[in-house]
Design a protein around this motif. Structure first.
Motif, PDB file in Angstrom:
ATOM      1  N   ALA A   1       1.017  -1.088   0.041  1.00 17.42           N
ATOM      2  CA  ALA A   1       0.071   0.124  -0.083  1.00 17.42           C
ATOM      3  C   ALA A   1       0.741   1.252  -0.204  1.00 17.42           C
ATOM      4  O   ALA A   1       1.823   1.121   0.831  1.00 17.42           O
ATOM      5  N   GLN A   2       0.593   1.985  -1.087  1.00 18.39           N
ATOM      6  CA  GLN A   2       1.231   3.332  -0.921  1.00 18.39           C
ATOM      7  C   GLN A   2       0.484   4.462  -0.517  1.00 18.39           C
ATOM      8  O   GLN A   2       0.487   4.736   0.757  1.00 18.39           O
ATOM      9  N   CYS A   3      -0.482   5.172  -1.338  1.00 16.86           N
ATOM     10  CA  CYS A   3      -1.329   6.163  -1.005  1.00 16.86           C
ATOM     11  C   CYS A   3      -2.492   5.535  -0.024  1.00 16.86           C
ATOM     12  O   CYS A   3      -3.031   6.314   0.905  1.00 16.86           O
ATOM     13  N   GLY A   4      -2.746   4.244  -0.312  1.00 21.72           N
ATOM     14  CA  GLY A   4      -3.582   3.483   0.170  1.00 21.72           C
ATOM     15  C   GLY A   4      -5.070   3.526  -0.314  1.00 21.72           C
ATOM     16  O   GLY A   4      -6.137   2.807   0.460  1.00 21.72           O
ATOM     17  N   PHE A   5      -5.377   4.178  -1.232  1.00 22.15           N
ATOM     18  CA  PHE A   5      -6.696   4.568  -1.422  1.00 22.15           C
ATOM     19  C   PHE A   5      -7.395   3.360  -2.239  1.00 22.15           C
ATOM     20  O   PHE A   5      -8.509   3.120  -1.851  1.00 22.15           O
ATOM     21  N   CYS A   6      -6.796   2.378  -2.987  1.00 20.74           N
ATOM     22  CA  CYS A   6      -7.068   1.449  -3.535  1.00 20.74           C
ATOM     23  C   CYS A   6      -7.175   0.382  -2.643  1.00 20.74           C
ATOM     24  O   CYS A   6      -7.707  -0.917  -2.881  1.00 20.74           O
TER      25      CYS A   6
ATOM     26  N   CYS B   1      -4.847   0.463  -9.317  1.00 21.10           N
ATOM     27  CA  CYS B   1      -4.196   1.081  -8.321  1.00 21.10           C
ATOM     28  C   CYS B   1      -3.078   2.101  -9.161  1.00 21.10           C
ATOM     29  O   CYS B   1      -2.492   1.419 -10.040  1.00 21.10           O
ATOM     30  N   ARG B   2      -3.009   3.281  -8.563  1.00 24.82           N
ATOM     31  CA  ARG B   2      -2.445   4.307  -9.529  1.00 24.82           C
ATOM     32  C   ARG B   2      -0.629   4.204  -8.904  1.00 24.82           C
ATOM     33  O   ARG B   2      -0.013   4.974  -9.441  1.00 24.82           O
ATOM     34  N   CYS B   3      -0.537   3.518  -7.927  1.00 22.44           N
ATOM     35  CA  CYS B   3       1.072   3.782  -7.160  1.00 22.44           C
ATOM     36  C   CYS B   3       1.588   2.584  -7.447  1.00 22.44           C
ATOM     37  O   CYS B   3       2.962   3.048  -7.350  1.00 22.44           O
ATOM     38  N   THR B   4       1.364   1.461  -7.118  1.00 25.12           N
ATOM     39  CA  THR B   4       2.246   0.344  -6.675  1.00 25.12           C
ATOM     40  C   THR B   4       2.822  -0.308  -7.913  1.00 25.12           C
ATOM     41  O   THR B   4       3.937  -0.912  -7.839  1.00 25.12           O
TER      42      THR B   4
HETATM   43  S1  FES Z   1      -1.801   2.420  -3.267  1.00 30.87           S
HETATM   44 FE1  FES Z   1      -2.413   4.302  -4.371  1.00 30.87          FE
HETATM   45  S2  FES Z   1      -3.881   3.737  -5.656  1.00 30.87           S
HETATM   46 FE2  FES Z   1      -3.008   1.836  -4.884  1.00 30.87          FE
END
Ligand code: FES
Ligand code: FES
Length: 189
Positions: free
Chosen positions: A101-106, A138-141
């Motif tokens: 999890a990065q930003c964690g939104f997903c 997921c936009r981050c991982t």
């Molecule tokens: S951790 Fe940021 S959108 Fe998945």
């Protein structure tokens, strides 16, 4: 214009609830703005991103496009219901350990989809994991760490170390306060 409010009987994370809900609400709106369970995220709000995924009778479901009335009589499990008195779900532990999890939104939606997958198949292949999570963006991982975490959690579950029935558990019945609240009253996180 005033919303019509009806009393709905819902089973959420094992709690049997009687709650007043505007009749036009989606399941996601009922969870977030009536029950104050804000773990399920309001992303696209039109069925595209998977951030709102919860389990309904054990099946990953996009709560942003499900009218709340369709959930009556069914068991709803949100990310808030994944941990037990014994501790976090193995998936939650492995997301932490693997940096999934990065930003964690997903993350709440992905956890719910992955719980259902591992309940059906605790030893999924990488392709099966990819397929099961294909509706969760997921936009981050870059997804690799998410897939690693799901594999590691599957290994734990196969060893008998944790996991829940994705259809949820019964807990002590309680009556929830009748609440009216607009989605505009809260942020999306
Ligand atoms: S951790 Fe940021 S959108 Fe998945
Ligand atoms: S918020 Fe439900 S699919 Fe995007």
């Amino acid at each position: 214009m005033e919303s019509t409010i009806d009393i709905a009987r819902l089973v959420v994370n094992g709690d049997r609830l009687e709650v007043g809900i505007p009749t036009h609400y989606t399941l996601l709106e009922a969870l977030r703005y009536v029950l104050r369970l804000t773990g399920s995220k309001q992303g696209c709000d039109k069925g595209d991103c998977g951030a709102c995924t919860v389990l309904v009778d054990g099946v990953p479901t996009l709560s942003c496009i499900m009218p709340v009335w369709e959930a009556l009589g069914k068991r709803v499990v949100t990310v808030e219901g994944l941990a037990t008195a014994e501790g976090p779900h193995p998936l939650q532990d492995e997301f932490d350990l693997n940096g999934a999890a990065q930003c964690g939104f997903c993350t709440p939606g992905i956890l719910c989809s992955a719980v259902a997958l591992l309940h059906e198949n605790p030893a999924p292949s990488r392709d099966e994991i990819r397929e099961a999570l294909s509706g969760n963006l997921c936009r981050c991982t870059g997804y690799a760490k998410i897939y690693d975490a799901v594999e590691a959690a599957g290994a734990r579950i196969r060893e008998g170390r944790g996991g829940i029935n994705p259809e949820g558990h019964d807990r002590t019945p309680r009556r929830h306060a009748r609440t009216r609240r607009s989605p505009d009253d809260q942020g999306t996180r």
